[in-house]
Design a protein around this motif. Structure first.
Motif, PDB file in Angstrom:
ATOM      1  N   ASP A  34       0.866  -1.183   0.000  1.00 31.08           N
ATOM      2  CA  ASP A  34       0.000   0.000   0.000  1.00 31.08           C
ATOM      3  C   ASP A  34       0.899   1.229   0.000  1.00 31.08           C
ATOM      4  O   ASP A  34       1.532   1.549   1.003  1.00 31.08           O
ATOM      5  CB  ASP A  34      -0.912   0.007   1.225  1.00 31.08           C
ATOM      6  CG  ASP A  34      -1.925   1.141   1.192  1.00 31.08           C
ATOM      7  OD1 ASP A  34      -1.737   2.079   0.397  1.00 31.08           O
ATOM      8  OD2 ASP A  34      -2.898   1.094   1.964  1.00 31.08           O
ATOM      9  N   ASP A  35       0.954   1.933  -1.116  1.00 31.43           N
ATOM     10  CA  ASP A  35       1.859   3.068  -1.243  1.00 31.43           C
ATOM     11  C   ASP A  35       1.256   4.380  -0.768  1.00 31.43           C
ATOM     12  O   ASP A  35       1.898   5.425  -0.887  1.00 31.43           O
ATOM     13  CB  ASP A  35       2.297   3.216  -2.706  1.00 31.43           C
ATOM     14  CG  ASP A  35       3.037   1.980  -3.201  1.00 31.43           C
ATOM     15  OD1 ASP A  35       3.484   1.190  -2.348  1.00 31.43           O
ATOM     16  OD2 ASP A  35       3.148   1.817  -4.430  1.00 31.43           O
ATOM     17  N   ARG A  36       0.039   4.344  -0.236  1.00 30.21           N
ATOM     18  CA  ARG A  36      -0.591   5.568   0.265  1.00 30.21           C
ATOM     19  C   ARG A  36      -0.951   5.449   1.739  1.00 30.21           C
ATOM     20  O   ARG A  36      -1.724   6.255   2.256  1.00 30.21           O
ATOM     21  CB  ARG A  36      -1.845   5.871  -0.561  1.00 30.21           C
ATOM     22  CG  ARG A  36      -1.560   6.221  -2.014  1.00 30.21           C
ATOM     23  CD  ARG A  36      -2.836   6.530  -2.788  1.00 30.21           C
ATOM     24  NE  ARG A  36      -3.721   5.354  -2.833  1.00 30.21           N
ATOM     25  CZ  ARG A  36      -3.611   4.394  -3.734  1.00 30.21           C
ATOM     26  NH1 ARG A  36      -2.662   4.448  -4.655  1.00 30.21           N
ATOM     27  NH2 ARG A  36      -4.446   3.367  -3.747  1.00 30.21           N
ATOM     28  N   ARG A  38      -1.112   5.783   5.651  1.00 30.92           N
ATOM     29  CA  ARG A  38      -0.773   6.832   6.595  1.00 30.92           C
ATOM     30  C   ARG A  38       0.149   6.274   7.680  1.00 30.92           C
ATOM     31  O   ARG A  38       0.153   5.068   7.963  1.00 30.92           O
ATOM     32  CB  ARG A  38      -2.030   7.421   7.225  1.00 30.92           C
ATOM     33  CG  ARG A  38      -2.946   8.095   6.203  1.00 30.92           C
ATOM     34  CD  ARG A  38      -4.190   8.647   6.873  1.00 30.92           C
ATOM     35  NE  ARG A  38      -3.859   9.686   7.855  1.00 30.92           N
ATOM     36  CZ  ARG A  38      -3.681  10.961   7.554  1.00 30.92           C
ATOM     37  NH1 ARG A  38      -3.804  11.362   6.301  1.00 30.92           N
ATOM     38  NH2 ARG A  38      -3.404  11.838   8.490  1.00 30.92           N
ATOM     39  N   GLY A  56       6.288   2.461  -4.061  1.00 30.26           N
ATOM     40  CA  GLY A  56       6.038   3.800  -4.579  1.00 30.26           C
ATOM     41  C   GLY A  56       7.263   4.681  -4.537  1.00 30.26           C
ATOM     42  O   GLY A  56       8.407   4.218  -4.578  1.00 30.26           O
ATOM     43  N   HIS A  60       9.098   9.450  -0.432  1.00 30.37           N
ATOM     44  CA  HIS A  60       7.925   9.259   0.409  1.00 30.37           C
ATOM     45  C   HIS A  60       8.147   8.118   1.392  1.00 30.37           C
ATOM     46  O   HIS A  60       7.728   8.185   2.553  1.00 30.37           O
ATOM     47  CB  HIS A  60       6.698   8.980  -0.472  1.00 30.37           C
ATOM     48  CG  HIS A  60       5.394   9.016   0.284  1.00 30.37           C
ATOM     49  ND1 HIS A  60       4.187   8.789  -0.330  1.00 30.37           N
ATOM     50  CD2 HIS A  60       5.110   9.239   1.596  1.00 30.37           C
ATOM     51  CE1 HIS A  60       3.227   8.857   0.579  1.00 30.37           C
ATOM     52  NE2 HIS A  60       3.763   9.140   1.748  1.00 30.37           N
TER      53      HIS A  60
END
Length: 381
Positions: A34-36, A38, A56, A60
């Motif tokens: 999961d590259d998003r 939190r 990703g 980041h």
């Protein structure tokens, strides 16, 4: 060989790769991609044992690692009722931090390449640390950042004033001589008087647990005609040989191992063992932590049998373990006496590293009283 498995979210394809960890951390049993995600979610999952495979943007990923670290640090280790308890609580907290941060992982291709967007070229650094690539592998991002940092240390080197400003180039996994006080002790300690017979015998020295080879180089620069450097680590042996060549000392310094004592006797036998008798959590910590003081006792027990007549053993040791309640001065002196040795002198110096004066360090009270000593030891007659 451990493997790690995960499911690609876009295709539901199950993929596998070899898992590698320098700290011998087991391969995570559950992996999410999961590259998003939190930071709060990543922190919670990592604490539960779930690894996050990042595919990703590389910057980041670094920011996410830092954010998770800040969440871990919100709960610092509590002080113990004694210095030794405080030390063990500190070590437990550091171990927990390393395990949680180690669950943010990244894939390396079969040529060591990191194919994330905006990622640096890590191939040379990984080849220097791990050797030739052996297919796709997954490692923790934290370990990869350590590999990159170590590669910069190796490329730039560490300036050593005792070598006239020459540089020593540490390899990955080899203790770097950034704490110069122990090097200065070996560079300035008075040399033992040579034995009267034979007058023409060359001065010899052993450097046990040589690491980068810095102390062997210092001994050679002090006039020893032959220095033998040993280590149990193949990485350290390769590192010492490279540094000896760089410094133009290959004809006077021989590097051998793996082992502690070489054959024969020497006029000076130097040993700078790990200073804290505790279990290392990774191969990288073996230069600092030594369970039960194994190397210290092996040096003391074997020293008398490897000293030339009139020779000395130079034990370079911090007393931080004493201030932490991990070893007493009486235990050290008993070990020296029990090995058939006597103390013929001691030279002390105060540490100059940043943590010695950092009040925010959990071990500040002990570090503030630390002394590093060169114990001059001789065989009892």
């Amino acid at each position: 060989m451990s493997t790690i498995s995960w499911t690609e979210p876009r295709t539901d394809t199950v993929r596998h790769a070899r898992w590698h960890s320098e700290s011998a951390a087991p391969a995570p049993r559950r992996v999410v991609v999961d590259d998003r995600m939190r930071a709060d979610t990543a922190h919670r999952l990592a604490c539960e044992g779930t690894a996050l495979l990042w595919q990703g943007d590389f910057p980041h990923a670094r920011r996410l690692l830092e954010a998770v670290g800040r969440r871990i640090d919100r709960k610092p280790p509590r002080p113990g009722d004694s210095p030794s308890e405080s030390f063990h609580l500190y070590r437990r907290a550091r171990g927990h931090r390393a395990r949680v941060l180690g669950r943010l992982v990244v894939p390396l291709a079969d040529d060591h390449a990191l194919t994330l967007p905006r990622a640096p070229d890590v191939r040379a650094a990984c080849a220097a640390a791990y050797g030739p690539p052996r297919g796709p592998v997954v490692i923790s991002l934290r370990e990869l950042l350590g590999v990159l940092g170590a590669h910069e240390w190796r490329r730039k080197g560490v300036e050593v004033p005792a070598l006239g400003g020459a540089r020593v180039h540490p390899h990955y996994g080899v203790f770097s001589p950034v704490r110069g006080e122990y090097v200065d002790l070996v560079a300035t300690a008075p040399l033992p008087a040579p034995a009267p017979l034979p007058l023409t015998a060359p001065r010899t020295a052993f450097d046990l647990g040589t690491g980068t080879g810095v102390l062997a180089a210092v001994l050679a620069r002090r006039g020893f005609r032959r220095v033998t450097a040993t280590d149990i680590s193949p990485r350290a042996l390769a590192c010492a040989r490279e540094n000896v060549r760089r410094l133009g000392l290959a004809e006077r310094v021989g590097v051998t191992g793996p082992g502690l004592f070489p054959e024969g006797r020497a006029d000076v036998v130097v040993c700078n063992p790990p200073w804290l008798p505790a279990r290392p959590s990774s191969a990288l910590e073996q230069g600092v932590y030594d369970p039960g003081g194994t190397m210290l006792h092996a040096f003391l027990d074997g020293l008398a049998g490897h000293l030339a007549p009139g020779g000395e053993g130079w034990l370079v040791l911090s007393d931080l373990a004493e201030h932490l309640g991990l070893r007493t001065r009486g235990e050290l002196l008993s070990a020296i006496e029990g090995a058939g040795l006597r103390v013929c002198g001691r030279i002390d110096t105060r540490p100059r590293h940043r943590r010695a004066t950092d009040p925010g360090d959990p071990l500040h009270a002990a570090r503030g009283r630390e002394t590093t000593s060169l114990w001059r030891l001789a065989a009892r007659t």
